[in-house]
Scaffold this active site. Sequence first.
Site, PDB file in Angstrom:
ATOM      1  N   SER A  43       0.947  -1.610   0.129  1.00  0.00           N
ATOM      2  CA  SER A  43       0.212   0.286  -0.955  1.00  0.00           C
ATOM      3  C   SER A  43       0.422   0.917  -0.091  1.00  0.00           C
ATOM      4  O   SER A  43       0.199   2.490  -0.237  1.00  0.00           O
ATOM      5  CB  SER A  43      -1.125  -0.721   1.237  1.00  0.00           C
ATOM      6  OG  SER A  43      -0.040   0.156   2.587  1.00  0.00           O
ATOM      7  N   ASP A 341      -2.719   8.725   7.929  1.00  0.00           N
ATOM      8  CA  ASP A 341      -3.924   7.880   8.287  1.00  0.00           C
ATOM      9  C   ASP A 341      -3.201   6.760   9.073  1.00  0.00           C
ATOM     10  O   ASP A 341      -4.226   5.747   9.328  1.00  0.00           O
ATOM     11  CB  ASP A 341      -4.453   6.653   7.185  1.00  0.00           C
ATOM     12  CG  ASP A 341      -3.956   5.421   6.760  1.00  0.00           C
ATOM     13  OD1 ASP A 341      -2.558   6.076   6.799  1.00  0.00           O
ATOM     14  OD2 ASP A 341      -4.315   5.337   5.678  1.00  0.00           O
ATOM     15  N   HIS A 344      -0.335   4.634   6.646  1.00  0.00           N
ATOM     16  CA  HIS A 344       0.709   5.394   5.701  1.00  0.00           C
ATOM     17  C   HIS A 344       1.147   7.047   5.604  1.00  0.00           C
ATOM     18  O   HIS A 344       0.162   7.520   6.850  1.00  0.00           O
ATOM     19  CB  HIS A 344      -0.232   5.276   4.590  1.00  0.00           C
ATOM     20  CG  HIS A 344      -1.522   3.590   4.432  1.00  0.00           C
ATOM     21  ND1 HIS A 344      -2.349   3.362   5.310  1.00  0.00           N
ATOM     22  CD2 HIS A 344      -0.264   2.524   3.726  1.00  0.00           C
ATOM     23  CE1 HIS A 344      -2.191   1.922   4.490  1.00  0.00           C
ATOM     24  NE2 HIS A 344      -0.895   1.182   4.067  1.00  0.00           N
TER      25      HIS A 344
END
Length: 371
Positions: A43, A341, A344
């Site tokens: 991610s 967040d 990340h």
Amino acid sequence: MGSFMGQYPTSLPVVLLVSVVLLLNADLGLCGCFKRIFSFGDSIIDTGNGAYAGRNNPGPITQLPYGMTYFHQPTGRVSDGRVIVDFYAQALGLPLLPPSMPQAGTGQFPTGANFAVFGSLALSPDYYKTKYNFTMPMPWCLDRQLDSFKMVLARIALGEAATKSLLGESLVVMGEIGGNDYNFWFSARRSREIADKYMPDVVARIGAGVQEVINLGARTVLVPGNFPIGCVPSYLSSFRTDNSADYDEFRCLRWFNDFSQRHNQALKQEISRLRAHNPGAKIIYADYYGATMEFVRNPHNHGIDDPLLACCGGAGPYHTGKSCNNTATIWGDPAKFASWDQIHMTEKAYSVIADGVLNGSYADSSLLHAC
Ligand SMILES: *[C@@H]1O[C@H](CO)[C@@H](O)[C@H](O)[C@H]1NC(C)=O
Ligand SMILES: *[C@@H]1O[C@H](CO)[C@@H](O)[C@H](O)[C@H]1NC(C)=O
Ligand SMILES: *[C@@H]1O[C@H](CO)[C@@H](O)[C@H](O)[C@H]1NC(C)=O
């Protein structure tokens, strides 16, 4: 998405266009030596594969505030804006990398593709199930990304010679990958000692991936290390202790940062071994740990207020307590935060890391002068 691809309007006068190109060359040292980027990871650099794979059951990353910066709409990137490979592509004069999955069966990918997918592991989930009776929450792993890559290659380059020549003029970005092999394990509160025990297998899997793309014809491979996970809000909150000895001088969790450094040390050794075996290839280690510590140490040099607070979340410690979605709190301008967040990073943090790799401060040779 066309307007984000860095295409010049055709009405621009030719003279202006030429000087813009010259200016870019002077500023960024563009050499035009990479025609494409192929990337693998999780991610941290996914540009839409995870969102595409999960399109029947969309989650928060397909909604604002994800994408609020730069794109002003969600793109499947797990950040407020661009991610690290976006900055590599832009600095190398290439369009932003398309995610591979939506066009896996048809795309020609003339400037490359991103095979990274949200939640991917380095080792396969079977490894953890068989060896440790541990069920990873995500099915993706590096093997599957490489399989998909080989299927695309077989379609866009016919034969071994064509494949070698196509990959020879491409940059391969192998990671960051492996972070989730630890993240999922630690978040399930499994043994830290066992994570140390399987670390060599994670590193060997990344090394095998590098060898595989070199065997196919890659000549320049960038291999990023892991981040200082002890400075990540979700870790800081989950493993909060009252013992000040557990924290370093930057208020990060010492054990987890030491763990990341052990991983990176092992990865660097693996890279040395790969270099000795592959004298014709350039393998660049990208020090994401050091680049991140740069703004943990000196946040104000980068306009960041508190590097340990998340921009999007809740009112808990480090702004955790609520996951980032369209009902969470945005605690201020994302450009003033390093964490987006709680897991990340922000576009701002990613741009600092990418700059450090591009200009050579946080890579063992500058990516911009890799050709
Ligand atoms: C494997 O883990 C499950 C729980 O996830 C547990 O019920 C089971 O007993 C474990 N099996 C072994 C052989 O330890
Ligand atoms: C947002 O996250 C919270 C948990 O932090 C959850 O309760 C809520 O249902 C989520 N909302 C949406 C729209 O996903
Ligand atoms: C390279 O990038 C890093 C990180 O953004 C920055 O701190 C450093 O000043 C840059 N160095 C040069 C020579 O541009």
